[in-house]
Motif scaffolding. Sequence first.
Motif, PDB file in Angstrom:
ATOM      1  N   PRO A  56       0.832  -1.202   0.000  1.00  0.00           N
ATOM      2  CA  PRO A  56       0.000   0.000   0.000  1.00  0.00           C
ATOM      3  C   PRO A  56       0.871   1.258   0.000  1.00  0.00           C
ATOM      4  O   PRO A  56       1.913   1.307   0.661  1.00  0.00           O
ATOM      5  N   VAL A  57       0.443   2.266  -0.748  1.00  0.00           N
ATOM      6  CA  VAL A  57       1.209   3.507  -0.826  1.00  0.00           C
ATOM      7  C   VAL A  57       0.300   4.709  -0.577  1.00  0.00           C
ATOM      8  O   VAL A  57      -0.901   4.674  -0.851  1.00  0.00           O
ATOM      9  N   VAL A  58       0.914   5.751  -0.042  1.00  0.00           N
ATOM     10  CA  VAL A  58       0.249   7.046   0.093  1.00  0.00           C
ATOM     11  C   VAL A  58       1.104   8.072  -0.647  1.00  0.00           C
ATOM     12  O   VAL A  58       2.305   8.206  -0.362  1.00  0.00           O
ATOM     13  N   VAL A  59       0.506   8.763  -1.602  1.00  0.00           N
ATOM     14  CA  VAL A  59       1.171   9.865  -2.293  1.00  0.00           C
ATOM     15  C   VAL A  59       0.661  11.158  -1.664  1.00  0.00           C
ATOM     16  O   VAL A  59      -0.545  11.435  -1.696  1.00  0.00           O
ATOM     17  N   TYR A  60       1.562  11.924  -1.062  1.00  0.00           N
ATOM     18  CA  TYR A  60       1.178  13.190  -0.429  1.00  0.00           C
ATOM     19  C   TYR A  60       1.244  14.305  -1.465  1.00  0.00           C
ATOM     20  O   TYR A  60       2.278  14.524  -2.097  1.00  0.00           O
ATOM     21  N   LEU A  61       0.132  14.982  -1.638  1.00  0.00           N
ATOM     22  CA  LEU A  61      -0.009  16.004  -2.673  1.00  0.00           C
ATOM     23  C   LEU A  61       0.161  17.414  -2.127  1.00  0.00           C
ATOM     24  O   LEU A  61       0.537  18.322  -2.860  1.00  0.00           O
ATOM     25  N   ARG A  62      -0.160  17.607  -0.842  1.00  0.00           N
ATOM     26  CA  ARG A  62      -0.061  18.930  -0.210  1.00  0.00           C
ATOM     27  C   ARG A  62       0.035  18.735   1.291  1.00  0.00           C
ATOM     28  O   ARG A  62      -0.544  17.800   1.844  1.00  0.00           O
ATOM     29  N   ALA A  63       0.784  19.617   1.970  1.00  0.00           N
ATOM     30  CA  ALA A  63       0.840  19.594   3.434  1.00  0.00           C
ATOM     31  C   ALA A  63       1.051  21.005   3.948  1.00  0.00           C
ATOM     32  O   ALA A  63       1.870  21.750   3.414  1.00  0.00           O
ATOM     33  N   ASP A  64       0.282  21.376   4.966  1.00  0.00           N
ATOM     34  CA  ASP A  64       0.477  22.661   5.632  1.00  0.00           C
ATOM     35  C   ASP A  64       0.055  22.526   7.088  1.00  0.00           C
ATOM     36  O   ASP A  64      -0.181  21.415   7.565  1.00  0.00           O
ATOM     37  N   ASP A  65      -0.043  23.643   7.804  1.00  0.00           N
ATOM     38  CA  ASP A  65      -0.369  23.578   9.233  1.00  0.00           C
ATOM     39  C   ASP A  65      -1.736  22.952   9.488  1.00  0.00           C
ATOM     40  O   ASP A  65      -1.955  22.347  10.540  1.00  0.00           O
ATOM     41  N   ALA A  66      -2.657  23.116   8.545  1.00  0.00           N
ATOM     42  CA  ALA A  66      -4.025  22.623   8.754  1.00  0.00           C
ATOM     43  C   ALA A  66      -4.152  21.125   8.510  1.00  0.00           C
ATOM     44  O   ALA A  66      -5.009  20.460   9.095  1.00  0.00           O
ATOM     45  N   GLY A  67      -3.329  20.560   7.633  1.00  0.00           N
ATOM     46  CA  GLY A  67      -3.464  19.150   7.301  1.00  0.00           C
ATOM     47  C   GLY A  67      -2.802  18.823   5.980  1.00  0.00           C
ATOM     48  O   GLY A  67      -1.862  19.499   5.561  1.00  0.00           O
ATOM     49  N   PHE A  68      -3.334  17.807   5.298  1.00  0.00           N
ATOM     50  CA  PHE A  68      -2.691  17.354   4.071  1.00  0.00           C
ATOM     51  C   PHE A  68      -3.722  16.761   3.116  1.00  0.00           C
ATOM     52  O   PHE A  68      -4.794  16.310   3.520  1.00  0.00           O
ATOM     53  N   ASP A  69      -3.379  16.778   1.829  1.00  0.00           N
ATOM     54  CA  ASP A  69      -4.134  16.086   0.785  1.00  0.00           C
ATOM     55  C   ASP A  69      -3.318  14.885   0.342  1.00  0.00           C
ATOM     56  O   ASP A  69      -2.081  14.951   0.269  1.00  0.00           O
ATOM     57  N   PHE A  70      -3.989  13.808   0.029  1.00  0.00           N
ATOM     58  CA  PHE A  70      -3.278  12.573  -0.270  1.00  0.00           C
ATOM     59  C   PHE A  70      -4.016  11.756  -1.314  1.00  0.00           C
ATOM     60  O   PHE A  70      -5.173  12.004  -1.638  1.00  0.00           O
ATOM     61  N   GLU A  71      -3.302  10.735  -1.784  1.00  0.00           N
ATOM     62  CA  GLU A  71      -3.859   9.713  -2.666  1.00  0.00           C
ATOM     63  C   GLU A  71      -3.397   8.381  -2.080  1.00  0.00           C
ATOM     64  O   GLU A  71      -2.202   8.150  -1.961  1.00  0.00           O
ATOM     65  N   ALA A  72      -4.323   7.549  -1.641  1.00  0.00           N
ATOM     66  CA  ALA A  72      -3.985   6.270  -1.028  1.00  0.00           C
ATOM     67  C   ALA A  72      -4.382   5.143  -1.970  1.00  0.00           C
ATOM     68  O   ALA A  72      -5.510   5.138  -2.485  1.00  0.00           O
ATOM     69  N   GLY A  73      -3.472   4.202  -2.190  1.00  0.00           N
ATOM     70  CA  GLY A  73      -3.802   3.145  -3.134  1.00  0.00           C
ATOM     71  C   GLY A  73      -2.965   1.896  -2.957  1.00  0.00           C
ATOM     72  O   GLY A  73      -2.046   1.844  -2.137  1.00  0.00           O
ATOM     73  N   ILE A  74      -3.300   0.900  -3.757  1.00  0.00           N
ATOM     74  CA  ILE A  74      -2.621  -0.390  -3.740  1.00  0.00           C
ATOM     75  C   ILE A  74      -2.275  -0.762  -5.179  1.00  0.00           C
ATOM     76  O   ILE A  74      -3.134  -0.692  -6.069  1.00  0.00           O
ATOM     77  N   PRO A  75      -1.003  -1.125  -5.451  1.00  0.00           N
ATOM     78  CA  PRO A  75      -0.644  -1.556  -6.807  1.00  0.00           C
ATOM     79  C   PRO A  75      -1.475  -2.757  -7.237  1.00  0.00           C
ATOM     80  O   PRO A  75      -1.815  -3.624  -6.417  1.00  0.00           O
TER      81      PRO A  75
END
Length: 209
Positions: A105-124
């Motif tokens: 399983p992988v998580v691709v982090y797209l954005r991060a700041d003081d409030a939190g983060f945006d991500f893409e979570a998936g499985i090959p």
Amino acid sequence: MKSSVPAVLAALVLGTAPVLAETPPSAPPSAPMEAGQPAAPPPQANELPAQPGDPFGEEVEFAERRILSIKGGAGWENGFEALRQAFETVQAGLAERKLTADGKPVVVYLRADDAGFDFEAGIPVAGAPETADAPADDRLGIRRTPSGRAVRFTHRGAFDTMDRTYDAMTNLLDEKRLDVGEVYVEEYQTDPLTTPQDQLRVFIYVFPK
């Protein structure tokens, strides 16, 4: 997650984190770094000690994965729960689409700041059709991970102890004088749905520019 984490992650993804020479964070400046294996920092509560062979600052080639994934966002305080829910959705999607998991399983982090983060979570997935392009929105779909030259690190322990690992990563990158890109990847070596949080083992990849 502790208040220092968003700043460290934001610095990494925005490419503003300082970067490094070839000495582990715990070693004196004059100590040589062994073949891509600098020493990881000593553990704290809910964090496991580094084990022999844990990469920390190792340069590797990260091959592209075609993953069944879903996009999302979260605050730091509920970050791991959001990732777990995303992986549950992906697991259900694998069964519905009769796809076979073919990797960690992988998580691709797209954005991060003081409030939190945006991500893409998936499985090959095995045999993902080349024509199944990623959906434009946050729905479940086949997407491609980043790929190319990367620096690999190891985190052992709970999600909310990652701040110390990212601090050590930032120090090492500063010493090596590496400028990294805006997106980074975590690859779970242990199952995030069944492994106790304090037993997690995660590879973290950042991509030099």
